[in-house]
Design an enzyme around this catalytic site. Structure first.
Site, PDB file in Angstrom:
ATOM      1  N   ARG A 233       0.848  -1.187   0.000  1.00  0.00           N
ATOM      2  CA  ARG A 233       0.000   0.000   0.000  1.00  0.00           C
ATOM      3  C   ARG A 233       0.884   1.236   0.000  1.00  0.00           C
ATOM      4  NH1 ARG A 233      -3.056  -3.094  -1.386  1.00  0.00           N
ATOM      5  NH2 ARG A 233      -5.123  -3.675  -0.609  1.00  0.00           N
ATOM      6  N   GLU A 262      -3.482   7.941  -6.413  1.00  0.00           N
ATOM      7  CA  GLU A 262      -3.376   7.315  -7.729  1.00  0.00           C
ATOM      8  C   GLU A 262      -4.469   7.844  -8.647  1.00  0.00           C
ATOM      9  OE1 GLU A 262      -3.157   3.060  -7.500  1.00  0.00           O
ATOM     10  OE2 GLU A 262      -1.546   3.078  -6.021  1.00  0.00           O
ATOM     11  N   HIS A 281       0.646   0.933 -10.843  1.00  0.00           N
ATOM     12  CA  HIS A 281      -0.180  -0.037 -10.141  1.00  0.00           C
ATOM     13  C   HIS A 281      -0.507  -1.236 -11.043  1.00  0.00           C
ATOM     14  CE1 HIS A 281      -3.071  -0.408  -6.515  1.00  0.00           C
ATOM     15  NE2 HIS A 281      -2.778  -1.613  -6.970  1.00  0.00           N
TER      16      HIS A 281
END
Length: 320
Positions: A233, A262, A281
């Site tokens: 994370r 993000e 990601h």
């Protein structure tokens, strides 16, 4: 018309894998299924009747409006969005999609290790410039991989790393003998992993205890030639401390796949810091990921209908 079949709401955009899995498991005649795109809101009837819900996360105010809801299946392993809800019912059974990344994330983590150790990126840049530059690849064999958060993904990464001759150590909330891991330590002994690791992989969950977990103090305990890989994370890392550590050569560099915000803003200094590779990601996504989540969901649906214990129940106290 009345029915004793359970009302199930699939609140997601891609439902085909879930509908197919429910049918294949022979559960279709035991449920009344509703599907809803993420952009839409449940109708009054759906709110009133739904007993089981599957969704990535839900907005505040929704769960208290579902009087019959007994079970919610999150579609991700991380459930910080669910646990942050101010009105999450205490009696609601909440399960997560823990373990559904094990066919994609371990491979992508290994690719990051190869990116760091092997000069393929340098060769690709020289290829564009038409330059022949001889470089020497660093071996993974004999190096130590430290994994903070030895869950399902960490266990699979360990298996792959051992095949390349790496030593694997790591931490786990409840330490136990783990296949392919040379040493499993409790979180209180994290400093030992930091000091020994040539590559430090973060797979910790998002909890208040892990916020800014990797800070200047912990970075200073790492080897100067060590690399940090974060596939857990974004909030695990104190951004400014990591940037300073890489610039000052406290550590060699970092590969980051997750971030506090993000998409990562264009002005964020991670982009401009030599030695930090930003990945958009890509660690967890898989072309067939819905199929993996559907497998877990249908297993749990059958358990729910039979009154059996659910799998991957969220420990609200632990935060995951």
């Amino acid at each position: 018309m009345t029915t004793n079949r359970a009302h199930v709401l699939l609140w997601t955009d891609n439902t085909a894998a879930y509908l197919d899995a429910i049918t294949a498991a022979g559960l279709a005649d035991r449920v009344v299924l509703s599907t809803l795109p993420r952009k839409d809101k449940p109708s009054a009837e759906q709110l009133a009747r739904t007993e089981a819900l599957m969704a990535p996360v839900v907005p505040p105010g929704l769960l208290p409006a579902m009087p019959k809801l007994r079970w919610a299946q999150a579609m991700t392993a991380g459930v910080e969005g669910w646990l942050a809800l101010p009105d999450l019912p205490k009696t609601l059974a909440l399960t997560c999609a823990r373990g559904t990344h094990t066919e994609s994330m371990p491979e992508n983590i290994m690719a990051s290790l190869f990116y760091v150790a092997k000069p393929l990126a340098i060769a690709a840049a020289n290829d564009k410039a038409g330059k022949w530059v001889h470089t020497v690849a660093q071996p993974l064999t004999g190096k130590t991989l430290g994994i903070l958060g030895l869950g399902a993904v960490g266990g699979e990464v360990a298996r792959m790393a051992k095949a390349f001759g790496m030593k694997v150590i790591g931490t786990k909330r409840r330490p136990e003998v783990t296949a392919n891991v040379d040493e499993v330590l409790p979180p209180e002994r994290t400093d030992e992993v930091l000091a020994k690791a040539d590559y430090l992989l973060l797979l910790l969950p998002a909890t208040p205890a892990t916020d800014n977990f990797i800070n200047a103090e912990r970075l200073a305990k790492m080897k100067p030639m060590a690399w940090l890989l974060n596939f857990g994370r974004g909030h695990l890392i104190k951004d400014d401390d990591l940037i300073a550590a890489v610039k000052n050569k406290t550590i060699a560099g970092a590969v980051l796949d997750v971030f506090r915000q993000e998409p990562l803003p264009a002005e964020h200094p991670f982009w401009q810091t030599d030695g930090i590779l930003v990945l958009p990601h890509i660690g967890g996504p898989h072309p067939q990921r819905d199929r993996f989540v559907a497998r877990l969901f249908v297993d749990n649906l059958g358990r729910f209908l039979d009154g059996a214990p659910l799998k991957e129940v969220v420990d609200r106290g632990a935060g995951y």
